[in-house]
Each structure stands twice: as structure tokens, then as C-alpha cells.
Motif scaffolding. Structure first.
Motif, PDB file in Angstrom:
ATOM      1  N   LYS A 134       0.831  -1.191   0.000  1.00 30.28           N
ATOM      2  CA  LYS A 134       0.000   0.000   0.000  1.00 30.28           C
ATOM      3  C   LYS A 134       0.873   1.250   0.000  1.00 30.28           C
ATOM      4  O   LYS A 134       1.978   1.253   0.543  1.00 30.28           O
ATOM      5  N   GLY A 135       0.352   2.315  -0.622  1.00 29.55           N
ATOM      6  CA  GLY A 135       0.976   3.620  -0.541  1.00 29.55           C
ATOM      7  C   GLY A 135       2.424   3.656  -0.981  1.00 29.55           C
ATOM      8  O   GLY A 135       2.801   3.139  -2.040  1.00 29.55           O
ATOM      9  N   ASP A 136       3.266   4.269  -0.132  1.00 25.44           N
ATOM     10  CA  ASP A 136       4.678   4.445  -0.461  1.00 25.44           C
ATOM     11  C   ASP A 136       5.392   3.108  -0.640  1.00 25.44           C
ATOM     12  O   ASP A 136       6.315   3.002  -1.448  1.00 25.44           O
ATOM     13  N   ARG A 137       4.977   2.118   0.133  1.00 24.04           N
ATOM     14  CA  ARG A 137       5.626   0.810   0.030  1.00 24.04           C
ATOM     15  C   ARG A 137       5.416   0.214  -1.363  1.00 24.04           C
ATOM     16  O   ARG A 137       6.339  -0.355  -1.948  1.00 24.04           O
ATOM     17  N   GLU A 138       4.219   0.360  -1.905  1.00 24.74           N
ATOM     18  CA  GLU A 138       3.957  -0.131  -3.251  1.00 24.74           C
ATOM     19  C   GLU A 138       4.763   0.653  -4.284  1.00 24.74           C
ATOM     20  O   GLU A 138       5.342   0.075  -5.211  1.00 24.74           O
ATOM     21  N   ASP A 139       4.827   1.974  -4.127  1.00 22.89           N
ATOM     22  CA  ASP A 139       5.590   2.808  -5.057  1.00 22.89           C
ATOM     23  C   ASP A 139       7.065   2.430  -5.052  1.00 22.89           C
ATOM     24  O   ASP A 139       7.707   2.344  -6.110  1.00 22.89           O
ATOM     25  N   LYS A 140       7.628   2.203  -3.865  1.00 23.88           N
ATOM     26  CA  LYS A 140       9.042   1.847  -3.766  1.00 23.88           C
ATOM     27  C   LYS A 140       9.314   0.474  -4.374  1.00 23.88           C
ATOM     28  O   LYS A 140      10.324   0.271  -5.057  1.00 23.88           O
TER      29      LYS A 140
END
Length: 255
Positions: A134-140
Motif C-alpha cells: 500500500k501507498g509508499d511501500r507499493e511505489d518503492k
């Protein structure tokens, strides 16, 4: 001189050399300041100096032979000597739908899929998958996976970096499929790989550890996916795409 002969001549004069992914448009005779990542790799890892040749590719199919003209602690500049269309793309465009796995397993699956000529990869959330980003973790994670794909292109000689799409649910991914050949690996089938058609596009679905759940299988069947077995032994989720893609490239691609 044709573009193909130009590339062959440049390689013949300079031999085997590093290939770097540099996502910018280049033209013969132009100067280019390498981005920070490739510059650090050239100067600090490879320890190349001024005058050294190397190859860069833009990720969309173009390659260039360049020569280092300025090297400092802060940057590296190259001069473009020759530009040619890259090679190494398969005539079979495979879209891999890969259930997200933990740790290095996903990296391995992406790396090997790119080496085997996959055209696109979509990480999938499946019924039995236990990874949820989710969120930043998915983007990273997405940025990391795309970097893995680019690195695999550097190593394998591909000039096109296949996209690693944002993760999505299996249902959403199935709804977008229009490939001529659609296959899912499924343990509970005795259907071997024996397709007689010769498609130009294919979709390949790989489930998580433990395989696809009943709801996932039903959804894939409704989307006209054919269940496929790779033999009597159970393959890990990161091994399965390697084997399946090898078979597809052998039968319909360029292996």
C-alpha cells in the motif's frame, strides 16, 4: 553503411563492453552527461577512464556506441559515435501476470522473465497471495522492480525495457486481457503444453506459493485462459515463469 552494419562494425572495433540503460534520446555527434547511477557505475565500479568505449540504450529500442570524454568525481560525459536500432526482442509478445511473492523471489521472477524476452509484467494480488502493498511501500517496490528489469536488459542485450506495471488484482488484470493465447499454470490439471496455433501475443498467469485458489481459477477460465501443467513436479512460484516462458519462446518465439 546500414544501421545493422554500423552496429556490427562498432562492436568489431571495440569488442565486448559494458551496456548501460540511459533513458534519453541520443544522436550521433552529441554529448551526453550520464545520469548519477550509470555515472557512478562507470567511474567507481568499472573504473573506466577518458577514452573508454561503452554502449548505452534508451529502453525503447535504440542503442548507441559512446566514448567517455570527461570523467570526474561528480559526473561522466560521453560523446555519441554511432546510433543503431537494438535487437534481441522476441517475435512473441508475452504479458506475464505474476502473483507477488516475498523477498527476492519476485526479483528473480522478473529478472529471468526479462532475460527470456517478456514484453510486460504485472504483479498480481491473488486469493492465496499473502503480500499486500500500500501507498509508499507499493511505489518503492514498483520502482525497485522496474530497476531489476532494466538491469536484466543491460545483462541480456535487450534494448527495450519491458514495463513492470503497478500491482493490481487478478480480476482487474483478467479483464484487460485480449492476447491470442492465454495460459495459466495450474496444478490440478493434466493438460500438457501442446498448442498448435502460432500466436503473436500471449498472456501467462503464474499463481503464488500454494497455487491459484478456486475463485482465481474460475475467473481465469471465464477469461478464456487454458489451464496448463509443466509436469509431475511442483515448481516454485519464481521457477514456474522461467520454465513456461522458455517453452513459449521455444515453440513460438526465438529460442
Amino acid at each position: 553503411m546500414s544501421e545493422v552494419l554500423l552496429a556490427a562494425d562498432w562492436y568489431a572495433r571495440h569488442g565486448k563492453m559494458p551496456r548501460l540503460y540511459v533513458p534519453v534520446v541520443v544522436t550521433p555527434g552529441s554529448e551526453l552527461t550520464l545520469p548519477d547511477g550509470p555515472a557512478r557505475h562507470v567511474t567507481r565500479v568499472l573504473r573506466m577512464g577518458e577514452g573508454a568505449p561503452l554502449v548505452v540504450f534508451d529502453g525503447s529500442g535504440q542503442e548507441a556506441g559512446v566514448r567517455l570524454t570527461e570523467v570526474s568525481r561528480k559526473q561522466a560525459t560521453v560523446t555519441v559515435e554511432a546510433v543503431w536500432p537494438g535487437s534481441g526482442e522476441s517475435p512473441l509478445a508475452v504479458h506475464l501476470g505474476q502473483a507477488i511473492s516475498k523477498g527476492d523471489r519476485m526479483d528473480y521472477a522478473i529478472q529471468k522473465a526479462v532475460e527470456l524476452g517478456v514484453a510486460a509484467i504485472t504483479p498480481l494480488y491473488t486469493e492465496r497471495g499473502d503480500v499486500r502493498l500500500k501507498g509508499d511501500r507499493e511505489d518503492k517496490k514498483l520502482a525497485h522492480w522496474q530497476a531489476v528489469a532494466a538491469s536484466a536488459c543491460e545483462q541480456s542485450g535487450r534494448a527495450v525495457v519491458p514495463p513492470v506495471n503497478p500491482p493490481m488484482t487478478l480480476t482487474s488484470w483478467l479483464g484487460e486481457r485480449h492476447e491470442a493465447l492465454r495460459l495459466m499454470l495450474h496444478l490440478a490439471t493434466d493438460h500438457p503444453f501442446d498448442s498448435k496455433q502460432r500466436p503473436e501475443t500471449a498472456a501467462l498467469l503464474i499463481g503464488p506459493e500454494g497455487g491459484l485458489g478456486d475463485a482465481d481459477v474460475d475467473a481465469a477460465l471465464a477469461a478464456e485462459f487454458t489451464p496448463l501443467t509443466l509436469g509431475p513436479r511442483v515448481l516454485r512460484t519464481e521457477t514456474a515463469p522461467l520454465v513456461a516462458l522458455t517453452l513459449l519462446q521455444h515453440h513460438f518465439g526465438d529460442l
